[in-house]
Design a protein around this motif. Structure first.
Motif, mmCIF file in Angstrom:
data_model
loop_
_atom_site.group_PDB
_atom_site.id
_atom_site.type_symbol
_atom_site.label_atom_id
_atom_site.label_comp_id
_atom_site.label_asym_id
_atom_site.label_seq_id
_atom_site.Cartn_x
_atom_site.Cartn_y
_atom_site.Cartn_z
ATOM 1 N N ARG A 183 -4.636 -5.891 2.869
ATOM 2 C CA ARG A 183 -5.377 -5.446 4.054
ATOM 3 C C ARG A 183 -5.403 -6.533 5.112
ATOM 4 O O ARG A 183 -5.159 -6.266 6.292
ATOM 5 N N HIS A 184 -5.678 -7.762 4.718
ATOM 6 C CA HIS A 184 -5.765 -8.856 5.692
ATOM 7 C C HIS A 184 -4.411 -9.141 6.329
ATOM 8 O O HIS A 184 -4.333 -9.409 7.531
ATOM 9 N N GLU A 187 -3.714 -6.314 8.852
ATOM 10 C CA GLU A 187 -4.576 -6.432 10.036
ATOM 11 C C GLU A 187 -4.162 -7.612 10.910
ATOM 12 O O GLU A 187 -4.259 -7.540 12.140
ATOM 13 N N GLU A 188 -3.677 -8.685 10.283
ATOM 14 C CA GLU A 188 -3.218 -9.832 11.070
ATOM 15 C C GLU A 188 -1.945 -9.492 11.836
ATOM 16 O O GLU A 188 -1.771 -9.906 12.987
ATOM 17 N N VAL A 190 -1.198 -6.614 12.997
ATOM 18 C CA VAL A 190 -1.662 -5.798 14.124
ATOM 19 C C VAL A 190 -2.266 -6.676 15.208
ATOM 20 O O VAL A 190 -2.007 -6.486 16.403
ATOM 21 N N ARG A 191 -3.067 -7.658 14.794
ATOM 22 C CA ARG A 191 -3.659 -8.585 15.788
ATOM 23 C C ARG A 191 -2.578 -9.324 16.561
ATOM 24 O O ARG A 191 -2.760 -9.667 17.734
ATOM 25 N N PRO A 201 -4.865 2.454 11.291
ATOM 26 C CA PRO A 201 -5.995 2.297 10.357
ATOM 27 C C PRO A 201 -5.833 3.130 9.099
ATOM 28 O O PRO A 201 -6.182 2.669 8.002
ATOM 29 N N ILE A 204 -3.244 1.389 6.836
ATOM 30 C CA ILE A 204 -3.800 0.187 6.206
ATOM 31 C C ILE A 204 -4.724 0.572 5.060
ATOM 32 O O ILE A 204 -4.741 -0.076 4.007
#
Length: 382
Positions: A183-184, A187-188, A190-191, A201, A204
């Motif tokens: 997950r992290h 999300e990173e 995506v950031r 979302p 993920i």
């Protein structure tokens, strides 16, 4: 006064009109009366009448503006408004409906028409309110049912995954760690503006939920090979490789039993099959290279290797976080996709925190043979 009766608010600056409307309505309704638009808005906010009879031509604030403000306020937006007016032009009626009115009654007022229209709109509004309440109840039941099904599904997934992990002398916390690593990492990315179309979302969440099944195929590997602390022979390693295809086939069998497509199972199947592939094409079982490898599997490759490196096993001691980071960094462009390694390096402290939160307390390996080239495959998620 019967408090069970519906409340009608009359808004009119003409005394004769107010008197007539009150005389017609008071036998059937609780009646409130105001003479100005600003007063009408305050009365509606305070008393929430069931319906408003609103004159259009009033000083300071006309009926159109009053209606627009009532519709803009969440507290009053569902109160039906009927315009009372001598304006009979089509453009005037359209303007009223655009402002949010539900009906027009032309002056001079006909009492039978007035009562019929008021009763009709009250019944209609009540029916809409009951329908909305029923919809909310149904939605609440669906959410509760969905929550129960998801809880059952998650428990089943964890049980299946734990079966595979315990055969490999690993723990349920390995499952939890890899879930959070995935997950992290996603999300990173995506950031950093990468894979935005792929890493929605919902995707993920599917990655998080399907990660525990990455090694489900190990249930089909003999213990003599799965738990061997020495270097595997070439033939044994070929058997070990089959855990990816076994896992894919197990999930595919579940998928084939459904009469609908499941994004979750598609993701789980990709991870189980391809998490041992390598960016340079030297992995298994298909020797996929670079973007041929599904993104889900490329993410799991790094998450699984990191956890294998920092964890004690019967064939190796745990490496430090710093050593694991160094090994993964060296694997950029060979074992791992460079962009995913870059994302990992940006959040490597979060990986360390996850490992600490879900650490394997109390695990003690029976022996720690030296980590030679044969064991290295095992350390990296063999």
């Amino acid at each position: 006064m019967d408090d069970e009766r519906d409340t009608v608010l009359i808004v009119d600056d003409n005394a004769e009109n107010r008197a007539l409307l009150g005389e017609v309505l008071k036998p059937y309704f609780h009646v409130l009366i105001t003479t100005r638009g600003d007063q009408a808005i305050k009365v509606c906010q305070k008393h929430l009448p069931d319906i408003v009879l609103l004159d259009i031509m009033m000083p300071e604030m006309d009926g159109y503006e009053v209606c627009r403000r009532l519709r803009a306020d969440p507290r009053t937006q569902t109160i039906p408004v009927i315009f009372l007016t001598a304006k009979s032009q089509i453009e005037d009626e359209q303007r009223g409906f655009d402002a949010g009115a539900v009906d027009y009654i032309l002056k001079p007022i006909s009492p039978p028409i007035l009562l019929a229209r008021v009763h009709t709109h009250l019944r209609l509004n009540q029916a809409m309110s009951e329908l909305e309440n029923q919809n909310q109840m149904l939605e609440a039941r669906v959410r509760e049912r969905t929550r129960h099904l998801e809880s059952l599904q998650n428990a089943t997934i964890e049980a299946m995954a734990s079966l595979a992990e315990t055969r490999d002398n690993e723990t349920g916390n390995h499952i939890r760690r890899t879930q959070h690593y995935m997950r992290h990492l996603a999300e990173e990315l995506v950031r950093q503006g990468l894979y935005l179309a792929q890493l929605t979302p919902e995707t993920i969440e599917n990655l998080f939920r399907s990660a525990p099944l990455h090694d489900i195929g190990k249930v089909g590997i003999p213990d003599a090979i799965l738990l061997k602390s020495d270097k595997l022979t070439e033939d044994e390693f070929e058997i070990m490789k089959k855990h990816t295809e076994i896992g894919r086939n197990v999930i595919a069998s579940v998928e084939s039993a459904l009469d609908f497509e499941s994004d979750f199972l598609k993701c789980a199947k990709e991870i189980a099959m391809s998490h041992q592939e390598k960016w340079d094409g030297s992995g298994y079982p298909q020797g996929l290279k670079e973007y041929e490898i599904p993104l889900s599997a490329r993410l799991m490759a790094l998450a699984d290797v990191y956890d294998a490196l920092i964890s004690e096993r019967v064939y190796k001691p745990a490496f430090s976080h710093e050593k694991a980071v160094s090994i993964i960094k060296k694997g950029s462009g060979t074992h791992f996709e460079p962009a995913i390694v870059a994302a990992f390096l940006a959040i490597e402290q979060q990986f360390k925190a996850i490992a600490q939160t879900y650490r394997d307390d109390g695990f003690h390996a029976a022996s720690f043979p030296c980590l030679n080239s044969g064991n290295n495959d095992k350390a990296l998620g063999r």
